[in-house]
Design a protein around this motif. Structure first.
Motif: not given
Length: 311
Positions: A15-18, A28-34, A94-98
């Motif tokens: 999960v990607y967030i700021n 979240s801005s977007f997410y991925m499944l694997d 995943v916190e993209t800002e930090a």
């Protein structure tokens, strides 16, 4: 043939967030499944490099379809033992800002003595002399930590090359069965020895202790942004750090393990194999989620890796 063993697989949601705000609703801005779990990750990378594997292990019956369809889509052969319950779902934030990475890993299903016997029966059938067998990852919640010792012991009797990547007591117990290759990260290595990662020669001395006292043939210690160390009986190498944009650290160690397995199969020299392993890890962290790096990215990263001989 390369075989991978994942006793506690996972569906990984990245999960990607700021910025993660505790106690609040986060979007979240977007997410991925694997499909994940360390052995499955290794199979994915070997496939991306142009090799073939058979993925083995346990898989929860209740939600097995996702992982089976995922592996089929990527052309990865598999032969799992199906057990009662759900395969765990892990969340990677995943916190993209930090540029911060937080893993929330579940315990997973429980297994029975019958499940274990089914697995051991399968292991009697599949690998043969000179095959490469990767054993990696965590154990199901109720699984005896001796299981890796028993598996490695059985495989070594069949002249299989065993690559082992685990942590905690499972790592310590598995070492007693003399796997051929281990790839701990620095924190796992420090659970075995009181070493300072800034003193590379102390890492070499401790790794050689495993080689001469435990029968291990190769030790690769990954240190994240601080590089990596490779030690065998007659060789000691340090891979210098390379700066790169990091999108996800999950699976970087598995990429190194995959490269080692692939390198052994292709009879690479020690230097080439170690450099290749570091290139795979470097290419992986530039990928989102738990996706495998592609061959072109690995080759580009290979050119950036610098090795230094240690004493």
């Amino acid at each position: 043939m390369i075989y991978t063993l994942t006793l506690n697989p996972a569906i990984d949601m990245t999960v990607y967030i700021n910025k993660l705000e505790k106690g609040q609703v986060n979007r979240s801005s977007f997410y991925m499944l694997d499909a994940g779990g360390k052995g499955i990750n290794v199979s994915k990378v070997v496939k991306a490099l142009g090799g073939e594997t058979v993925a083995l292990g346990f898989l929860g019956k209740e939600n097995s379809d996702y992982i089976l369809k995922y592996l089929k889509r990527f052309g990865i052969k598999n032969d799992f033992v199906f057990v009662d319950g759900f395969t765990r779902i892990n969340v990677k934030i995943v916190e993209t800002e930090a540029s911060a990475y937080t893993d929330i890993n579940q315990a997973g299903f429980e297994i029975t003595e019958k499940d274990i016997q089914n697995l051991f029966d399968k292991l009697e059938e599949v690998p043969g002399k000179d095959d490469i067998f990767v054993i990696s990852g965590s154990l199901p919640g109720n699984c005896d930590e001796e299981i890796y010792f028993e598996i490695i012991k059985k495989l070594k009797q069949k002249d299989v090359v065993v690559i082992f990547d685990a942590d905690g007591n499972a790592l310590k117990k598995g070492l007693e069965a003399a796997p051929d290759v281990i790839k701990p990260n620095i924190y796992e290595f420090k659970s075995l020895f009181d070493v300072d990662e800034r003193d590379l020669n102390s890492l070499v001395l401790c790794a050689r202790q495993l080689i001469f006292e435990k029968g291990v043939k190769m030790v690769l210690v990954s240190m994240g942004e601080n590089g990596a160390v490779y030690v065998s009986k007659n060789t000691a190498l340090f891979a210098k750090p390379v700066k790169t944009e990091v999108k996800s650290t999950t699976g970087a160690g598995d990429s190194m393990v995959a490269a080692i397995a692939f390198g052994i199969e292709k009879k690479m020299s020690e230097e080439e194999m170690f450099k290749f392993a570091c290139a795979c890890a470097l290419a992986k962290v530039a990928q989102e989620g738990v996706r495998a790096p592609d061959k072109n990215s690995v080759q580009q990263c290979f050119e950036k890796i610098e090795l230094e001989r240690l004493g």
